[in-house]
Design an enzyme around this catalytic site. Structure first.
Site, mmCIF file in Angstrom:
data_model
loop_
_atom_site.group_PDB
_atom_site.id
_atom_site.type_symbol
_atom_site.label_atom_id
_atom_site.label_comp_id
_atom_site.label_asym_id
_atom_site.label_seq_id
_atom_site.Cartn_x
_atom_site.Cartn_y
_atom_site.Cartn_z
ATOM 1 N N SER A 22 6.740 8.655 7.773
ATOM 2 C CA SER A 22 7.213 7.535 6.946
ATOM 3 C C SER A 22 7.282 7.937 5.474
ATOM 4 C CB SER A 22 6.252 6.350 7.072
ATOM 5 O OG SER A 22 6.308 5.805 8.362
ATOM 6 N N ARG A 26 10.662 8.584 2.744
ATOM 7 C CA ARG A 26 10.702 7.859 1.467
ATOM 8 C C ARG A 26 10.679 8.825 0.290
ATOM 9 N NH1 ARG A 26 8.782 4.760 5.504
ATOM 10 N NH2 ARG A 26 8.764 2.483 5.296
ATOM 11 N N GLY A 94 15.007 5.837 13.395
ATOM 12 C CA GLY A 94 15.200 4.452 12.957
ATOM 13 C C GLY A 94 14.867 4.284 11.491
ATOM 14 N N GLN A 169 10.430 -1.191 7.977
ATOM 15 C CA GLN A 169 11.776 -0.634 7.806
ATOM 16 C C GLN A 169 12.715 -1.673 7.202
ATOM 17 O OE1 GLN A 169 12.935 0.927 11.622
ATOM 18 N NE2 GLN A 169 11.457 2.604 11.531
ATOM 19 N N ASP A 320 2.684 2.112 15.958
ATOM 20 C CA ASP A 320 3.116 3.331 16.652
ATOM 21 C C ASP A 320 2.016 3.932 17.520
ATOM 22 O OD1 ASP A 320 5.616 3.143 15.547
ATOM 23 O OD2 ASP A 320 5.108 4.380 13.812
ATOM 24 N N LYS A 347 11.491 0.089 20.119
ATOM 25 C CA LYS A 347 11.187 1.363 19.450
ATOM 26 C C LYS A 347 12.097 2.457 20.014
ATOM 27 C CE LYS A 347 8.103 -0.201 16.660
ATOM 28 N NZ LYS A 347 8.480 -0.310 15.250
HETATM 29 C C1 S3P Z 1 8.193 2.730 10.055
HETATM 30 C C2 S3P Z 1 7.965 1.442 10.403
HETATM 31 C C3 S3P Z 1 7.686 0.999 11.779
HETATM 32 C C4 S3P Z 1 7.286 2.164 12.661
HETATM 33 C C5 S3P Z 1 8.188 3.343 12.474
HETATM 34 C C6 S3P Z 1 8.127 3.821 11.033
HETATM 35 C C7 S3P Z 1 8.493 3.050 8.655
HETATM 36 O O1 S3P Z 1 8.847 0.411 12.309
HETATM 37 O O2 S3P Z 1 7.295 1.786 14.016
HETATM 38 O O3 S3P Z 1 7.796 4.412 13.313
HETATM 39 O O4 S3P Z 1 8.456 4.222 8.263
HETATM 40 O O5 S3P Z 1 8.792 2.116 7.890
HETATM 41 P P1 S3P Z 1 9.176 -1.150 12.032
HETATM 42 O O6 S3P Z 1 9.346 -1.329 10.588
HETATM 43 O O7 S3P Z 1 10.473 -1.410 12.758
HETATM 44 O O8 S3P Z 1 8.023 -1.897 12.609
#
Ligand code: S3P
Length: 441
Positions: A22, A26, A94, A169, A320, A347
């Site tokens: 994550s 960013r 994602g 996200q 996760d 997911k």
């Molecule tokens: C993430 C947020 C989570 C997580 C993903 C990473 C992120 O998803 O499951 O692996 O980096 O912001 P969601 O925001 O859809 O819950």
């Protein structure tokens, strides 16, 4: 690619895990929005993050890995991306796709975005809807899914947006779009989700405010059009990757493991709290500040675990980690009940179904509901002996390889190449601790 995990006697060692996924996404995106050259240490070099780096290159940002392993990003400033001359392919990611849509919303050109089989099946309306309210235009496949086209605007409107689900996200996509809008853009979350975007934005000089709301939610806002300063950044070790060796060492008799420099952001540590409640022999060091994120060491030793009830309210802080927690629950004594799991269905795979099917194949009794899972622990090593399909989901693949290491008979995972998205050389890492995970034909 198929990997097989054989049951082993003991895991031990002191090591570090790859960088946080994550934070890595960013760091690249915000360094791209800063003015000047940023250098990033500890960036996760997994396929997901490399997809984000490649997409940024197609948007006109110079992103390079230097020979010393640092990643150099020549920031173009807020609003400085260029129209890409090809579709942006975010692979399995994602986070990469949704956060990048936030940035693209603030740029007055059209981009086409796609991804792999898994990403093309995932819901995107949750980000296109708020970004459209701000002034971006979308053409999407049915259900708002990829491939899609986005046409951004250099006249975005700030919004005050109420999220239906706690999703970092979605929150991040709106905040990143808000970077480009004049005035204050606000996201209201029903529950706090991971705040890496907010921390890094602040670290680079943006104004981000947090207001707790009486119903338990919170309002997060950003003041748009700041000048972000390039910086030397360090990415902490990934708490979600650390979860796999930690649980493996908690389960395999005689094990002891230390991991240094792991991200300990309190919005990511729900698994540690749950393992502690299950009776795991877990210790945590004092956290130091790493580019705005807390990080420190973790130690675990093997010992018996007890089943617990995990409340729905804890889901955002361990979203996760349910696949690997379910593996721990399968080896525990008694029943573990996991609640509030609706988001697991969207997911990288339908994780709720993938966990339940995989555990059942390994001889574990489970009951699955619409958004809940009950695992009847075996009070020791489960039977194992199954072949599991990873379903394009790295965390399913790693979880069942951990199960195989702690089971009575080997577990084989097909489609294990997906592990490269988040934990390159996972098998080598585990084998150095004493696991036996091998490629099979
Ligand atoms: C993430 C947020 C989570 C997580 C993903 C990473 C992120 O998803 O499951 O692996 O980096 O912001 P969601 O925001 O859809 O819950």
């Amino acid at each position: 690619m198929k990997l097989r995990a054989y049951p082993v006697g003991r895991l031990s060692g002191a090591t570090t895990v790859p960088g946080d996924k994550s934070v890595s996404h960013r760091a690249l995106m915000l360094a791209a929005m800063a003015v000047g050259e940023s250098r990033i240490a500890g960036l996760l070099e997994g396929a997901d993050v490399l997809s984000t780096a490649q997409a940024l290159r197609h948007l006109g940002v110079a992103v390079e890995r230097a020979t010393d392993g640092l990643w150099q990003v020549q920031g173009v400033g807020v609003g400085g991306l260029r129209e890409p001359d090809r579709p942006l392919d975010l692979g399995n990611s994602g986070t990469g796709a949704r956060l990048l849509l936030g940035l693209l919303a603030g740029h007055p050109f059209t981009s086409f975005m796609t991804g792999d089989d898994s990403l093309r099946s995932r819901p995107m309306a949750r980000v296109s809807e708020p970004l459209a309210q701000m002034g971006a235009a979308f053409v999407t496949r049915s259900g708002g899914r990829l491939p899609l086209a986005i046409t951004g605007s250099n006249e975005l409107m700030p919004v005050r947006y109420q999220q239906r689900v706690a999703s970092a996200q979605v929150k991040s996509a709106i905040l990143l779009a808000g970077l480009h809008a004049p005035g204050r853009t606000t996201v209201i979350e029903p529950q706090a989700s991971r705040d890496h975007t907010e921390r890094l934005l602040r670290h680079l000089g943006a104004t981000v405010a947090l207001e707790p709301l009486p119903d338990g939610g919170q309002a997060v806002s950003i003041v748009g059009q700041p000048e972000l300063a390039a910086a030397a950044l360090r990415v902490p070790g990934c708490a979600s990757s650390a979860a796999f060796p930690l649980v493996a060492a908690a389960l395999v008799e005689g094990s002891s493991l230390r991991l240094d420099g792991v991200g300990l952001n309190p919005l990511r540590t729900g698994l540690l709290q749950t393992l502690a409640e299950m009776g795991a022999r877990l210790r945590q060091g004092e956290a130091e500040d790493v580019s705005g994120e807390p990080a420190g060491w973790l130690e675990v030793a093997a010992g018996p675990l007890e089943g617990v009830d995990v409340p729905a309210a804890r889901a955002p802080s361990m979203i996760d980690e349910y696949p690997i927690l379910a593996v721990a629950a399968a080896c525990a004594r008694g029943t573990t009940r996991l609640n509030g799991l609706a988001e697991l269905r969207v997911k990288e795979s339908d994780r709720l179904a993938a966990i339940a099917d995989g555990l059942a194949a390994c001889g574990v009794r489970v009951e699955v509901g619409e958004d809940s899972l009950t695992v009847h622990g075996c009070g020791g090593p489960p039977a194992g002996g199954a072949s599991i399909d990873a379903r394009h989901d790295h965390r399913i693949a790693m979880s069942f390889l951990v199960l195989g290491s702690a089971a009575q008979a080997p577990v084989t995972v097909a489609g294990a190449e997906t592990i490269e998205t988040s934990f390159p050389d996972f098998a080598g890492f585990m084998n150095r601790l004493g696991a036996r995970i091998e490629t099979v034909g």
